[in-house]
Design an enzyme around this catalytic site. Sequence first.
Site, mmCIF file in Angstrom:
data_model
loop_
_atom_site.group_PDB
_atom_site.id
_atom_site.type_symbol
_atom_site.label_atom_id
_atom_site.label_comp_id
_atom_site.label_asym_id
_atom_site.label_seq_id
_atom_site.Cartn_x
_atom_site.Cartn_y
_atom_site.Cartn_z
ATOM 1 N N LYS A 189 40.998 -32.408 57.232
ATOM 2 C CA LYS A 189 40.937 -31.239 56.336
ATOM 3 C C LYS A 189 39.625 -31.292 55.546
ATOM 4 C CE LYS A 189 43.140 -31.399 52.202
ATOM 5 N NZ LYS A 189 42.309 -31.126 51.031
ATOM 6 N N ASN A 190 39.300 -32.454 54.997
ATOM 7 C CA ASN A 190 38.177 -32.547 54.069
ATOM 8 C C ASN A 190 36.814 -32.623 54.753
ATOM 9 O OD1 ASN A 190 40.041 -32.322 52.093
ATOM 10 N ND2 ASN A 190 39.970 -34.472 51.453
ATOM 11 N N CYS A 210 43.541 -28.026 38.604
ATOM 12 C CA CYS A 210 44.662 -27.961 39.555
ATOM 13 C C CYS A 210 45.645 -29.046 39.149
ATOM 14 C CB CYS A 210 44.153 -28.152 40.971
ATOM 15 S SG CYS A 210 43.613 -29.813 41.243
ATOM 16 N N ARG A 226 39.020 -30.725 37.259
ATOM 17 C CA ARG A 226 38.159 -30.371 38.399
ATOM 18 C C ARG A 226 36.941 -29.533 37.980
ATOM 19 N NH1 ARG A 226 41.535 -31.085 42.959
ATOM 20 N NH2 ARG A 226 39.620 -31.485 44.118
ATOM 21 N N ASP A 231 42.990 -40.349 47.250
ATOM 22 C CA ASP A 231 43.974 -39.530 47.963
ATOM 23 C C ASP A 231 45.113 -40.363 48.540
ATOM 24 O OD1 ASP A 231 41.535 -37.167 49.309
ATOM 25 O OD2 ASP A 231 42.403 -37.440 47.323
ATOM 26 N N ARG A 260 49.578 -27.648 52.905
ATOM 27 C CA ARG A 260 48.144 -27.341 52.734
ATOM 28 C C ARG A 260 47.280 -28.337 53.494
ATOM 29 N NH1 ARG A 260 46.363 -25.263 46.952
ATOM 30 N NH2 ARG A 260 44.427 -25.304 48.157
HETATM 31 C C1 EPZ Z 1 37.117 -34.068 47.273
HETATM 32 O O1 EPZ Z 1 37.395 -33.296 46.103
HETATM 33 C C2 EPZ Z 1 38.370 -33.978 48.132
HETATM 34 N N1 EPZ Z 1 38.616 -32.588 48.495
HETATM 35 C C3 EPZ Z 1 39.570 -34.525 47.357
HETATM 36 O O2 EPZ Z 1 40.688 -34.494 48.214
HETATM 37 C C4 EPZ Z 1 39.286 -35.980 46.980
HETATM 38 O O3 EPZ Z 1 40.353 -36.476 46.205
HETATM 39 C C5 EPZ Z 1 37.980 -36.050 46.175
HETATM 40 O O4 EPZ Z 1 36.901 -35.447 46.935
HETATM 41 C C6 EPZ Z 1 37.590 -37.482 45.845
HETATM 42 O O5 EPZ Z 1 37.458 -38.219 47.020
HETATM 43 C C7 EPZ Z 1 37.907 -32.040 49.516
HETATM 44 O O6 EPZ Z 1 37.052 -32.677 50.115
HETATM 45 C C8 EPZ Z 1 38.241 -30.621 49.863
HETATM 46 P P1 EPZ Z 1 34.916 -34.944 43.459
HETATM 47 P P2 EPZ Z 1 36.205 -32.980 45.043
HETATM 48 O O7 EPZ Z 1 33.958 -33.862 43.143
HETATM 49 O O8 EPZ Z 1 34.938 -32.766 45.776
HETATM 50 C C9 EPZ Z 1 34.647 -35.174 38.747
HETATM 51 C C10 EPZ Z 1 42.887 -34.014 48.837
HETATM 52 O O9 EPZ Z 1 43.960 -34.472 48.430
HETATM 53 N N2 EPZ Z 1 33.663 -34.079 38.856
HETATM 54 O O10 EPZ Z 1 34.440 -36.157 44.206
HETATM 55 O O11 EPZ Z 1 36.678 -31.905 44.147
HETATM 56 C C11 EPZ Z 1 36.059 -34.686 39.068
HETATM 57 O O12 EPZ Z 1 36.657 -34.123 37.922
HETATM 58 C C12 EPZ Z 1 41.804 -33.652 47.856
HETATM 59 O O13 EPZ Z 1 42.593 -33.848 50.057
HETATM 60 C C13 EPZ Z 1 32.965 -33.689 37.715
HETATM 61 O O14 EPZ Z 1 33.160 -34.233 36.634
HETATM 62 O O15 EPZ Z 1 36.157 -34.347 44.257
HETATM 63 C C14 EPZ Z 1 36.755 -35.947 39.491
HETATM 64 O O16 EPZ Z 1 37.184 -36.650 38.346
HETATM 65 C C15 EPZ Z 1 42.251 -33.834 46.409
HETATM 66 N N3 EPZ Z 1 32.070 -32.669 37.805
HETATM 67 C C16 EPZ Z 1 35.651 -36.751 40.185
HETATM 68 O O17 EPZ Z 1 34.405 -36.154 39.768
HETATM 69 C C17 EPZ Z 1 31.813 -32.037 39.001
HETATM 70 O O18 EPZ Z 1 30.965 -31.127 39.026
HETATM 71 C C18 EPZ Z 1 35.709 -36.709 41.705
HETATM 72 O O19 EPZ Z 1 35.652 -35.377 42.098
HETATM 73 C C19 EPZ Z 1 32.537 -32.449 40.142
HETATM 74 C C20 EPZ Z 1 33.452 -33.476 40.047
#
Ligand code: EPZ
Length: 415
Positions: free
Chosen positions: A22-23, A116, A121, A304, A396
């Site tokens: 998915k990711n 979410c 996020r 995850d 999802r």
């Molecule tokens: C991706 O989400 C994945 N989703 C998530 O999988 C996964 O948990 C996550 O990466 C971490 O590995 C997809 O790829 C579609 P991040 P993403 O930006 O990109 C903070 C699942 O279950 N952050 O690495 O949204 C954020 O709040 C999903 O399949 C900021 O502060 O994750 C979090 O604490 C859930 N500012 C941390 O970074 C930003 O601009 C990691 O988020 C962006 C993120």
Amino acid sequence: MSSYIIEGGNKLQGETYVSGSKNASLPIMAATVLNKGISKLYNVPEIHDTQMMIEILKNLGCKVIKRSNKIVIDTSNVKNFEIPENLMHEMRSSVILAGAILGRYKKAVFSYPGGCDIGARPIDLHLKGFEKLGIATEKNYGKIICKADEITAAEINLDFPSVGATENCILAAVLAEGTTKIINAAMEPEIVDLQNFLNRMGAKIEGAGSNIIKIEGVKKLNSVSYNIMPDRIEAGTLLCSAAITGGNITLKKANAKDIAPVLDKLSETGCVIQLEADSINLKAPKRLKSVNIRTMPYPGFPTDMQSIIAANMCIASGTSIIAENIFENRFKYTGELQKMGAKIRIAGNTAIIKGIRKLYASRVIATDLRGGASLVLAGLAAKGKTQIDNVGYILRGYEKLDKKLNSLGAKMELK
Ligand code: EPZ
């Protein structure tokens, strides 16, 4: 909303397969917008989120044909640069389209994806990366309007190795003037898959999988076909379903190196793991041993998988300590596990799980995608009938989860 009914207590045995990631699918589907032409994607999982991405691509003006796990995307007539607010809120990861639309058209309008089930996020790192590339980001009434006369290469230092921000900066830089460098980039395997897809299209990117990624801007891309990598979190989930039921399964089309930290932890719990070329066999011990987990950015233990291994630890011998270091609200599922008898205490970003002999079948509610998967595993282990409501969350991100688990001897029905 639909529910799963699980008659638990069976040891899972036999062989099943891992679907496409998915990711990896979502950013690669978004990346097709960078090229004016046709992209053929194979091994795309048939799940709610990829269906949502198809709807958004169609809304932008793309023609999309889906045949099972094959998707053909024609981006020749993209005429809309705004991601609809309702679809943004429905699937926050659609923010990844912003980088692709900007990369090709130098303008994009989208709304804050909003928090979410697992945390706020924010997208501040995405916007900071865009601004470094010379893109003006104006915010008004919840919408973000991005535009640039030219996108110019830059050195982007990410405060945190955000997966989405890394992907969005790559997408915005592919057609830029000059060479962009992303420092403190996320190193997840899905980013390597995105790099491989883009380079297949003619981009010039190197370093994905490390914390420094270089994107040398190119003028043009071409139409390609591409096979999406296997889903490492689904692989971990299926292995944990065998571990929690004392079973013995083989996963085909799985890539062990992508889930090395998960395999390492499962071995620590007493599972015996054997690797073949593209398959993983797991044989569970009579009773799992407790382990301590700290979720970290890749190559650490994946966030995850946190809720999923937590379900296993509910019936392990001893006490497990699980620290969630990535998202601030990723323990909501523990209240539902407690309804099944789990002994879990939350202290800040840490769950303390005291292993018990057995869980009790119960009626529970999925709180998010991976929290829901955790309840499925608990239901498989608990003797008797467990009902999980709100399984739309689980649909999802998992393709045919009930069919795969039933092929291993589970008794699970989607109602
Ligand atoms: C991706 O989400 C994945 N989703 C998530 O999988 C996964 O948990 C996550 O990466 C971490 O590995 C997809 O790829 C579609 P991040 P993403 O930006 O990109 C903070 C699942 O279950 N952050 O690495 O949204 C954020 O709040 C999903 O399949 C900021 O502060 O994750 C979090 O604490 C859930 N500012 C941390 O970074 C930003 O601009 C990691 O988020 C962006 C993120």
